[in-house]
Scaffold this motif. Sequence first.
Motif, mmCIF file in Angstrom:
data_model
loop_
_atom_site.group_PDB
_atom_site.id
_atom_site.type_symbol
_atom_site.label_atom_id
_atom_site.label_comp_id
_atom_site.label_asym_id
_atom_site.label_seq_id
_atom_site.Cartn_x
_atom_site.Cartn_y
_atom_site.Cartn_z
ATOM 1 N N GLY A 66 -23.246 -45.031 -3.983
ATOM 2 C CA GLY A 66 -23.139 -43.594 -4.192
ATOM 3 C C GLY A 66 -23.146 -42.824 -2.886
ATOM 4 O O GLY A 66 -23.119 -43.399 -1.792
ATOM 5 N N CYS A 119 -26.663 -36.114 -1.130
ATOM 6 C CA CYS A 119 -26.674 -34.753 -0.583
ATOM 7 C C CYS A 119 -27.987 -34.470 0.127
ATOM 8 O O CYS A 119 -28.039 -33.642 1.033
ATOM 9 C CB CYS A 119 -26.497 -33.719 -1.694
ATOM 10 S SG CYS A 119 -24.857 -33.600 -2.386
ATOM 11 N N VAL A 139 -24.025 -31.800 -7.228
ATOM 12 C CA VAL A 139 -22.833 -32.186 -7.973
ATOM 13 C C VAL A 139 -22.252 -33.468 -7.394
ATOM 14 O O VAL A 139 -21.840 -33.511 -6.236
ATOM 15 C CB VAL A 139 -21.780 -31.061 -7.935
ATOM 16 C CG1 VAL A 139 -20.559 -31.448 -8.762
ATOM 17 C CG2 VAL A 139 -22.380 -29.763 -8.448
ATOM 18 N N ASN A 140 -22.209 -34.506 -8.200
ATOM 19 C CA ASN A 140 -21.627 -35.792 -7.812
ATOM 20 C C ASN A 140 -22.269 -36.388 -6.566
ATOM 21 O O ASN A 140 -21.617 -37.108 -5.810
ATOM 22 C CB ASN A 140 -20.111 -35.652 -7.582
ATOM 23 C CG ASN A 140 -19.369 -35.299 -8.851
ATOM 24 O OD1 ASN A 140 -19.709 -35.783 -9.929
ATOM 25 N ND2 ASN A 140 -18.369 -34.442 -8.739
ATOM 26 N N CYS A 141 -23.511 -36.081 -6.335
ATOM 27 C CA CYS A 141 -24.212 -36.699 -5.214
ATOM 28 C C CYS A 141 -25.689 -36.841 -5.565
ATOM 29 O O CYS A 141 -26.148 -36.350 -6.587
ATOM 30 C CB CYS A 141 -24.003 -35.915 -3.917
ATOM 31 S SG CYS A 141 -24.575 -34.206 -3.983
ATOM 32 N N GLU A 142 -26.435 -37.515 -4.702
ATOM 33 C CA GLU A 142 -27.763 -37.988 -5.042
ATOM 34 C C GLU A 142 -28.848 -37.410 -4.142
ATOM 35 O O GLU A 142 -28.580 -36.980 -3.025
ATOM 36 C CB GLU A 142 -27.795 -39.518 -4.969
ATOM 37 C CG GLU A 142 -26.752 -40.180 -5.853
ATOM 38 C CD GLU A 142 -26.857 -41.695 -5.838
ATOM 39 O OE1 GLU A 142 -27.785 -42.223 -5.186
ATOM 40 O OE2 GLU A 142 -26.025 -42.355 -6.481
ATOM 41 N N ALA A 192 -26.495 -36.709 -9.518
ATOM 42 C CA ALA A 192 -25.894 -37.964 -9.955
ATOM 43 C C ALA A 192 -26.963 -39.030 -10.118
ATOM 44 O O ALA A 192 -26.917 -39.839 -11.026
ATOM 45 C CB ALA A 192 -24.839 -38.409 -8.950
ATOM 46 N N ASP A 220 -27.510 -38.573 -14.059
ATOM 47 C CA ASP A 220 -26.349 -39.318 -14.540
ATOM 48 C C ASP A 220 -26.613 -40.811 -14.579
ATOM 49 O O ASP A 220 -25.987 -41.539 -15.354
ATOM 50 C CB ASP A 220 -25.133 -39.042 -13.650
ATOM 51 C CG ASP A 220 -24.644 -37.600 -13.780
ATOM 52 O OD1 ASP A 220 -25.076 -36.928 -14.727
ATOM 53 O OD2 ASP A 220 -23.845 -37.159 -12.938
ATOM 54 N N CYS A 221 -27.518 -41.307 -13.734
ATOM 55 C CA CYS A 221 -27.818 -42.740 -13.737
ATOM 56 C C CYS A 221 -28.883 -43.090 -14.755
ATOM 57 O O CYS A 221 -29.363 -44.216 -14.788
ATOM 58 C CB CYS A 221 -28.233 -43.206 -12.347
ATOM 59 S SG CYS A 221 -29.706 -42.396 -11.698
ATOM 60 N N CYS A 276 -18.959 -29.761 2.370
ATOM 61 C CA CYS A 276 -19.963 -30.771 2.028
ATOM 62 C C CYS A 276 -21.279 -30.342 2.654
ATOM 63 O O CYS A 276 -21.341 -30.101 3.858
ATOM 64 C CB CYS A 276 -19.537 -32.139 2.565
ATOM 65 S SG CYS A 276 -20.776 -33.435 2.351
ATOM 66 N N HIS A 305 -22.677 -29.789 -3.222
ATOM 67 C CA HIS A 305 -21.881 -30.975 -3.483
ATOM 68 C C HIS A 305 -21.337 -31.497 -2.169
ATOM 69 O O HIS A 305 -21.491 -30.886 -1.109
ATOM 70 C CB HIS A 305 -20.746 -30.685 -4.477
ATOM 71 C CG HIS A 305 -19.701 -29.746 -3.952
ATOM 72 N ND1 HIS A 305 -18.789 -30.104 -2.989
ATOM 73 C CD2 HIS A 305 -19.427 -28.453 -4.262
ATOM 74 C CE1 HIS A 305 -17.992 -29.092 -2.729
ATOM 75 N NE2 HIS A 305 -18.352 -28.071 -3.482
ATOM 76 N N LEU A 344 -17.879 -33.019 -2.005
ATOM 77 C CA LEU A 344 -16.601 -33.503 -2.500
ATOM 78 C C LEU A 344 -15.631 -33.832 -1.377
ATOM 79 O O LEU A 344 -14.742 -34.664 -1.530
ATOM 80 C CB LEU A 344 -15.975 -32.459 -3.434
ATOM 81 C CG LEU A 344 -16.802 -32.093 -4.679
ATOM 82 C CD1 LEU A 344 -16.085 -31.039 -5.495
ATOM 83 C CD2 LEU A 344 -17.085 -33.325 -5.519
#
Length: 438
Positions: free
Chosen positions: A161, A164, A187-190, A212, A229-230, A400, A419, A421
Motif C-alpha cells: 500500500g 499518507c 483517501v486511498n492511503c494508510e 485504506a 478498507d482492510c 499528494c 490523499h 493520488l
Amino acid sequence: MSVLTRIREKVMSTTARIGQRALGFRRNTVGGVAATVAILSPALIGGIGLGGEAGYWYLTQRKVQNAADVMAHGAAKRLTIGADQAGLEAIALYLAEQAQIPPTAANIEVNRPPVTGGFIEDNNAVEIIVTETVPRLFSAMYSNDPVPIQARAVATARSPGRGCVLALSETEDNAITISGTAAINLVNCEMISNGPNTSVNSGGASLTLSAACVRTAGSADLPALALLDCGTAVENANPTTDPFAAVPEPSAVGACHDSAVGDNLQPTVVTPFESHPSGLPSIRYCNGLNITGNVALSPGLYIIEGGDLRINANAVVTGAGVIFYMRDGVEARFNGTATLNLSPPAFGPYAGMLLFSSRDATDERHRINGNFASIMDGAFYAPSSHIEFTGSATTSFVGCTQIIGDTIDFAGDLSMFLHCLFPPAETIEVAGTAQIVE
C-alpha cells in the motif's frame, strides 16, 4: 533417530518387561494366577502399544499442522507480490520439504481461494491442506490401512500500500494519537506507526477516521474507528522505512533577510533570488520567518534558522513550487485563521517536500492549524520532531500530502481530507502483509 523408531523401541522394551513378568506368573503353581495372566496379557500389551501409537499420531499431527501454517503464511506472502498459482504451489512445496514433509510422503493442496471455511470467496486468501499417511503398529490388528493425518491452514494477503501518515518513532508507545472531535479522511492511503505497544491511540468517542488501512508495529487502540478498507488494523507489522531518508539537507547559504514578511494593508510577493547548490533559487531568514497579510511566495527554497516559522492570524499565503527548510531550533506555527494554498517543487532533489525540519531537531514541536479553505500539498517532513495538526486542511486533487514525523498528534476540532493520488518520487511505500486467519 526418527520418532517412529523411538516409539517402536520403547514399545518393544516395555513388551519385553511385561513378558518377563508374565513368565514369572506362568511358573507360579497356583492355577488361578496363570489363567488370569493368560487372559489379561494380550489386552495389557495391546493397550500399552496403542497408547504409544496414539502418542506418535499426536506428534505427527502437531508437525503437519505447524507445516501447514508455515506454508499458508509463505504462500500468502508471495501473493502480496503478485505470485500466480504455480508460484504459490512452488513456495508451498519448498516449505513442506523444509518442514521435513516431502511431497512424496504427503498430499499437499494449495487452494486460492479456499474451498472450505469462511474465506471461500476471498481471492486474497490461500488455503493449505496437508495429508500425511503413517503406517500402523499395534493398531494393525484392527486394520491394515495406513492412518491419514490431516492439517489445514488459511492465510490472507494484503497487497503493498501507500501511506499518507507515518510516525517513525520505534520507541514511543503512543507514536500517533487522535483525540478531540477530529475527522480524518485518508483517501486511498494508510496511517502507519512504527511505535511499540499502543502505537495508534484514539481517545475520543466523537472522532472519526477513514483510511485504506491502519498499520502499526505494535497494537492499535481505535475505539472510534469509523472505517477501514482492510477490515481491521494490521498489528505487529514490520516498521516502514523513511521515504526521504536519502534526501540530503539543504546547506544554509546566502545573505540573511529580515524575519518580518508581509503587510496587512497590501499584498506582498516574495521571490527567492540567490543561487543555491541544490539548483533551486533560495532565500535565507536567520531569525525566523514571520508572515502577515496577503503573501505570495514564488517558487524556491526558503531557509529558516533561529526563531520560528509563523503564519499569523488571517494571513493568506499562496505559493507553488515552495519548500520551507527549518534548522537550529525552528518550530512551525500555522495559525488556524490563516488561509493557505501551498504546494512543493515538482522536480529536483526536494520534489514533493513542502516542509523539511532538520534531522537534528529532536525537541521541536510543529503545530499546523489551518482552516477549511486551506490546501496543503506536499510532505510535512520532520523525522526527528513532533507534528501536531489541530485545524483543517485538504489536499488538492492534483497533489499528494504526506505527514512524516517522529511522533504525530491529531487533536481538537480537526477536519482533514488527504490523499496521495499523484505521488512524487518518494512516497510512503508499505510492504504487503500476510496473516494466518484459520
